[in-house]
Scaffold this active site. Sequence first.
Site, PDB file in Angstrom:
ATOM      1  CG  ASP A 172      10.373  -2.687  -0.505  1.00  0.00           C
ATOM      2  OD1 ASP A 172       9.946  -3.497   0.341  1.00  0.00           O
ATOM      3  OD2 ASP A 172      11.037  -1.678  -0.202  1.00  0.00           O
ATOM      4  CB  ALA A 232      -0.933   0.000   1.216  1.00  0.00           C
ATOM      5  CG  HIS A 258      23.385  -9.172 -49.113  1.00  0.00           C
ATOM      6  ND1 HIS A 258      24.510  -9.311 -48.361  1.00  0.00           N
ATOM      7  CD2 HIS A 258      23.534 -10.021 -50.166  1.00  0.00           C
ATOM      8  CE1 HIS A 258      25.316 -10.192 -48.927  1.00  0.00           C
ATOM      9  NE2 HIS A 258      24.742 -10.637 -50.021  1.00  0.00           N
TER      10      HIS A 258
END
EC number: 2.7.7.23
Length: 466
Positions: free
Chosen positions: A108, A13, A367
């Site tokens: 985290d 939060a 190419h």
Amino acid sequence: MLHKSVLGLVLAAGMGTRMRSNQSKALQMIGGKPMIAHLLASMQETNLLTHQAIVYGYRGEALQAALKADFPNVFWVKQEQQLGTGDAVKSATALIEQHDLTLIAFADIPLIRPHTLQQLLHSAAQHGFAILTAQMENPFGYGRIIHDETGGVCAIVEEKDANREQKNIREINVGVMAVKQEWLLTYLPRLENHNAQGEFYLSDLVELIARDGHFIESFCLESADEAMGANDRAQLAALEAVYRQRKVQELFAQGVTLIDPNRIDIHGTVIAGADVVIEPNVFLKGTVVIGDGVTIESGCCLKDCEIGRNTIIRSHSVIDTATIGAQADIGPFARIRPQTVIADGGKIGNFVEIKAAKIGQESKVNHLSYIGDAHIGAKVNVGAGTITCNYDGAAKHPTFIGDHVFIGSNTALVAPVTIKNGATIGAGSVITRDVAADTLALTRPKLTQIEHWRRPQKKKEHKNDA
């Protein structure tokens, strides 16, 4: 086995104002995924959780939108006011009541390993409360762990509330704990906000429970890297560096040679064979499968692809959601787009783009060409500057090229069109109809020469002397 029901509760939060971002801190990216996604995945990989829940507040709608595809069964709990971590856990009381144990973690902490969480849960099942700690050389900003004479944890003191002696303690609160239901329901309502922040700290739960004579087990991490969190961009970069080194060690364990281990980025899972060589500044994303003896030169980006054995991916090539066969040669500066399959021995040269195409065995597009929505057979030579004109402004159309076809340079193949086995297309042609097998097709205009032609000359400019 725990023989207990376990709730995995993630606290997400917080605003994370020091990130200076419009996104919540939980959604900041590590290894190509939000930090919270790494934590949720580690929790799931313990195989001990009954349910998972996320407590959200700031920008909760964005959080749900980012996670719902990968974590569809997560429960969402809203913290109405940002009154601290203790209040956040209290918001999930209805879910806590349905489980024997609750594993609580801050969003985290993306580097926690599943095995660590398993050990913590087993300890909590035995003691009722277990908390994850780590020894930090620089513990600034973290809550300090206080032990009593029995060795149990008796308090956690936050940085802003710690005295000088407590600030010298190096054992810190990681932000992960597991607590039995009875103690959470008993002590959460007793939390107070008499602190510098005026918040209800979850860490104060420790002192309340210990004061009543209960033993709280601390589980100290062997590697403090698992405890790393991020409050700002510098810490986020440090997390990314540790994540990258973990991935590098995984590659080493598979027998991969990295020319410079500090210059590779891996956002996903890499499954590599023996004797793979990866040069600097390579980016691997998603799930990448690399066969034995593959070389990936510098500057390449590979995403969700499979590379066959003994293939070389030359510098600055991009391969996205494609399959490359064995002994192929790709690049440099090739772009291989989704739904492309290149068979064994295929050669895709410089400045060639391939999209949604199948390139047959030992065929070459050497190419400066674009091949889209095409099926090319075996041993085909596609000359420089060849374009499959697959789009008419409203829909895409296919091009089919058989085996042993030779296509001259600067050719446009206007789809839908089929070039059958053994056909030859003259250079500079615009092919709008099917070409039969073993024929030469060309649409080259007749050469016109004008004798004694003189190119226009520029007029000399006279400077004005005035």
